[in-house]
Design a protein around this motif. Structure first.
Motif, PDB file in Angstrom:
ATOM      1  N   ARG A 235       0.826  -1.209   0.000  1.00  0.00           N
ATOM      2  CA  ARG A 235       0.000   0.000   0.000  1.00  0.00           C
ATOM      3  C   ARG A 235       0.859   1.257   0.000  1.00  0.00           C
ATOM      4  NH1 ARG A 235      -3.411   1.103   5.250  1.00  0.00           N
ATOM      5  NH2 ARG A 235      -1.413   2.012   5.875  1.00  0.00           N
TER       6      ARG A 235
ATOM      7  N   VAL B 295      -5.549   2.203  -5.689  1.00  0.00           N
ATOM      8  CA  VAL B 295      -5.065   2.005  -4.314  1.00  0.00           C
ATOM      9  C   VAL B 295      -5.169   3.305  -3.518  1.00  0.00           C
ATOM     10  CG1 VAL B 295      -3.079   1.353  -2.901  1.00  0.00           C
ATOM     11  CG2 VAL B 295      -3.555   0.130  -5.033  1.00  0.00           C
TER      12      VAL B 295
ATOM     13  N   ALA C 137      -8.812   3.896  -2.681  1.00  0.00           N
ATOM     14  CA  ALA C 137      -9.219   2.907  -1.672  1.00  0.00           C
ATOM     15  C   ALA C 137      -8.705   3.305  -0.292  1.00  0.00           C
ATOM     16  CB  ALA C 137      -8.690   1.530  -2.059  1.00  0.00           C
ATOM     17  N   TRP C 138      -7.482   3.792  -0.236  1.00  0.00           N
ATOM     18  CA  TRP C 138      -6.918   4.230   1.052  1.00  0.00           C
ATOM     19  C   TRP C 138      -7.681   5.430   1.595  1.00  0.00           C
ATOM     20  CZ3 TRP C 138      -3.799   8.806   1.824  1.00  0.00           C
ATOM     21  CH2 TRP C 138      -3.304   8.916   3.115  1.00  0.00           C
TER      22      TRP C 138
ATOM     23  N   PHE D 154      -9.882  -1.274   3.581  1.00  0.00           N
ATOM     24  CA  PHE D 154      -8.916  -0.914   2.548  1.00  0.00           C
ATOM     25  C   PHE D 154      -8.707  -2.071   1.578  1.00  0.00           C
ATOM     26  CE2 PHE D 154      -4.538  -1.450   1.083  1.00  0.00           C
ATOM     27  CZ  PHE D 154      -4.486  -0.400   0.171  1.00  0.00           C
TER      28      PHE D 154
ATOM     29  N   ALA E 105      -9.552  -1.781  -2.333  1.00  0.00           N
ATOM     30  CA  ALA E 105      -8.426  -1.887  -3.271  1.00  0.00           C
ATOM     31  C   ALA E 105      -8.603  -3.078  -4.206  1.00  0.00           C
ATOM     32  CB  ALA E 105      -7.118  -1.998  -2.505  1.00  0.00           C
ATOM     33  N   SER E 106      -8.954  -4.233  -3.648  1.00  0.00           N
ATOM     34  CA  SER E 106      -9.123  -5.435  -4.482  1.00  0.00           C
ATOM     35  C   SER E 106     -10.287  -5.274  -5.448  1.00  0.00           C
ATOM     36  CB  SER E 106      -9.336  -6.666  -3.592  1.00  0.00           C
ATOM     37  OG  SER E 106      -8.244  -6.863  -2.713  1.00  0.00           O
TER      38      SER E 106
ATOM     39  N   LEU F 139      -9.253  -2.755  -8.196  1.00  0.00           N
ATOM     40  CA  LEU F 139      -8.260  -3.285  -9.128  1.00  0.00           C
ATOM     41  C   LEU F 139      -8.887  -4.268 -10.112  1.00  0.00           C
ATOM     42  CD1 LEU F 139      -5.274  -3.788  -6.673  1.00  0.00           C
ATOM     43  CD2 LEU F 139      -5.291  -2.248  -8.646  1.00  0.00           C
TER      44      LEU F 139
ATOM     45  N   PHE G 126      -3.155  -8.164  -2.162  1.00  0.00           N
ATOM     46  CA  PHE G 126      -4.270  -7.750  -1.302  1.00  0.00           C
ATOM     47  C   PHE G 126      -5.294  -8.853  -1.081  1.00  0.00           C
ATOM     48  CE2 PHE G 126      -3.405  -3.213  -2.954  1.00  0.00           C
ATOM     49  CZ  PHE G 126      -2.473  -3.012  -1.948  1.00  0.00           C
TER      50      PHE G 126
END
Length: 415
Positions: free
Chosen positions: A107, A158, A161-162, A335, A339-340, A343, A392
Motif C-alpha cells: 500500500r 489504491v 481505496a486508502w 482498505f 483496493a481489491s 483493481l 491484497f
C-alpha cells in the motif's frame, strides 16, 4: 543399537528432507509462504492469459510488421513477438515480486508510485515526444518510452481505496471531495493527450468505489446526472469524442470517419474465421487492420482461432472478476476490500471495452486487451496492478492457528 550413519549420508538425507518440505505446508521460506498464501486460482488464470497473449501476438506480428514497413525500412515478421517475449520475461517477475510484498508495504509503495506517475502525467505535454497516431501520451527516456497513465491506473485505485478507508477512522474527513479533485486533475490531463478511453476507465472505477463505500444514493444520482452532462458537453466541444461517437453512430461524412473504418475492419476480421478459425498464421483479413497487435488483437484471435477461442478468453476474464468478488465477501478490512474490488473492476472493465470495440458494440477507444495485446508499458503496468491484486487477496495462514479463534464441531460444540 542402531548403526551410526556416515556423515555424508546424514547430509544427503537432510537435503532430501528439505526438498520434500519445499512448497509443503511446513515450508517457512519466503517463496513457500507466498505459495500457500497466494490465490493460486487467480495466479493460474492470469498465467493462461499471458500464454494466450504470446500466441496471439505471434499471430498478429506479421500483419503489424507489414503495416509498419516501408520502402526504406522493413520490419521482420516476428519482430513484435520477440519484443513481447522480452517484455513478458520482465513483467512476470515484477508481478510475482509485487504479490510477495506485505500488504502494508504494498500500500505504501503504491501511494508513492501514484504521486510519482501523477507528476509524470502532468509533465507529458512538456517532456513528451512527438505524437503517435495523433496522441501524445508517452515520456521518452532515451530509447524507452513510458506511458504514465498506464501505470497510474492501478496506483490511483489504491490511493482512492486508502482515502475511502480513512472514513472508518474519522467520519468527518472529506475523502470524497479529495478523491474527486484527484480524479478531475487526472481527467483534465488525459483529455489533453487526448486519451478519452483511459479517462472513462478512471471515472468508472472511481464511481464503483464510491458505490461500494456506501455513498448516499442521492449523491450517486447527482454524479450520474453530472456524468451524462459531461458526455454531452464532450460530444459538443471535445473533437475527439465528437469524431468517435459520430463514427460509431454513423453520423456525418462517412469518408472522414477513420474510426468507423477501424471498427468495421475489426468486425469483419473477427467474424471471418467462423467458430473454429482459419488456423494459426492462415488469417488474411488481419493484414487490413490498423493495429492488429494492440487494439484489435482480439479480432486476430477470432479470425485465426475462431469465435470459440474469443468466448473462452472472455470467460477467463469473467472468472477473474467473479473469483475476486467471491473472496471479498468475507473481507473485513475496508482498505483491502476497496483496493481489491477497484483493481479487478479496472482490469475487467478494460478487457470488456476492448472486446466490445472489436465486435462493433462500442466506439473505438485505443485501449489494449490486458495481458494479450502487445506493449511494454501496458505489460509492466498490468503486472504491477495484478501483483497488487494478488497481494491484497492473500489469505492469512496464521489466522486459524490463533488460540483466540473459535471453531465448531459437527455437533455444534466449541473446540
Amino acid at each position: 543399537m542402531a548403526p551410526r550413519l556416515d556423515p555424508a549420508e546424514v547430509r544427503r538425507r537432510a537435503r532430501a528432507r528439505r526438498r520434500g518440505e519445499r512448497f509443503g505446508r511446513g515450508d517457512r521460506s519466503a517463496l513457500g509462504t507466498w505459495f500457500w498464501e497466494i490465490d493460486r486460482v487467480l495466479l493460474l488464470l492470469v498465467t493462461l492469459l499471458i500464454g494466450i497473449g504470446l500466441i496471439a501476438v505471434a499471430a498478429a506480428a506479421p500483419a503489424a510488421a507489414q503495416r509498419y514497413s516501408d520502402a526504406v525500412h522493413t520490419v521482420p515478421a516476428r519482430y513484435y513477438f520477440w519484443r513481447q517475449l522480452v517484455w513478458t520475461g520482465l513483467a512476470v517477475p515484477v508481478m510475482i515480486g509485487v504479490s510477495m510484498l506485505p500488504q502494508l508495504v504494498a500500500r505504501r509503495l503504491a501511494l508513492v508510485g501514484a504521486a510519482l506517475f501523477l507528476l509524470m502525467l502532468i509533465m507529458v505535454p512538456i517532456l513528451g515526444g512527438a505524437q503517435i497516431n495523433g496522441a501524445q501520451r508517452w515520456i521518452f527516456f532515451g530509447p524507452l518510452q513510458v506511458q504514465p497513465s498506464e501505470f497510474l491506473k492501478p496506483l490511483f485505485v489504491v490511493a482512492v481505496a486508502w482515502l475511502l478507508s480513512l472514513k472508518e477512522k474519522d467520519a468527518k474527513l472529506p475523502v470524497v471531495p479529495i478523491s474527486f479533485a484527484l480524479l478531475a486533475l487526472i481527467t483534465v490531463f488525459l483529455m489533453k493527450q487526448p486519451d478519452f478511453g483511459e479517462a472513462v476507465i478512471f471515472v468508472s472505477v472511481w464511481l464503483v468505489l464510491l458505490t461500494l463505500s456506501g455513498v448516499p444514493m442521492k449523491w450517486l444520482g447527482a454524479l450520474g446526472g453530472a456524468g451524462i452532462g459531461a458526455i454531452v458537453m464532450a460530444y459538443l466541444f471535445y473533437p475527439v469524442a465528437t469524431m468517435r461517437i459520430n463514427a460509431f453512430l454513423k453520423i456525418g461524412d462517412a469518408s472522414k470517419q477513420v474510426d468507423d473504418y477501424q471498427m468495421i475492419s475489426a468486425y469483419r476480421t473477427i467474424t471471418h474465421g467462423g467458430l473454429i478459425g482459419t488456423g494459426p498464421g492462415a488469417g488474411t483479413m488481419k493484414f487490413g487492420l490498423p493495429e492488429p497487435h494492440t487494439d484489435y488483437i482480439f479480432s486476430v484471435i477470432g479470425e485465426e482461432f475462431g469465435l470459440i477461442a474469443c468466448l473462452a478468453i472472455a470467460l477467463i476474464f469473467l472468472a477473474i472478476v467473479v473469483r475476486t468478488f467471491v473472496k471479498l465477501l468475507h473481507e473485513e478490512d475496508r482498505f483491502l476490500f476497496f483496493a481489491s474490488a477497484g483493481l479487478v473492476t479496472q482490469f475487467g472493465l478494460q478487457a470488456l471495452i476492448n472486446m466490445l470495440v472489436n465486435v462493433h458494440l462500442a466506439p473505438s477507444k485505443g485501449m489494449t486487451l490486458p495481458f494479450i495485446s502487445y506493449g511494454g508499458s501496458s505489460m509492466i503496468a498490468l503486472s504491477i496492478g495484478f501483483g497488487l491484486l494478488l497481494a491484497f487477496t492473500r489469505k492469512n495462514p496464521y489466522l486459524m492457528r490463533s488460540p483466540y479463534v473459535v471453531t465448531w464441531g459437527a455437533q455444534g460444540a466449541a473446540k
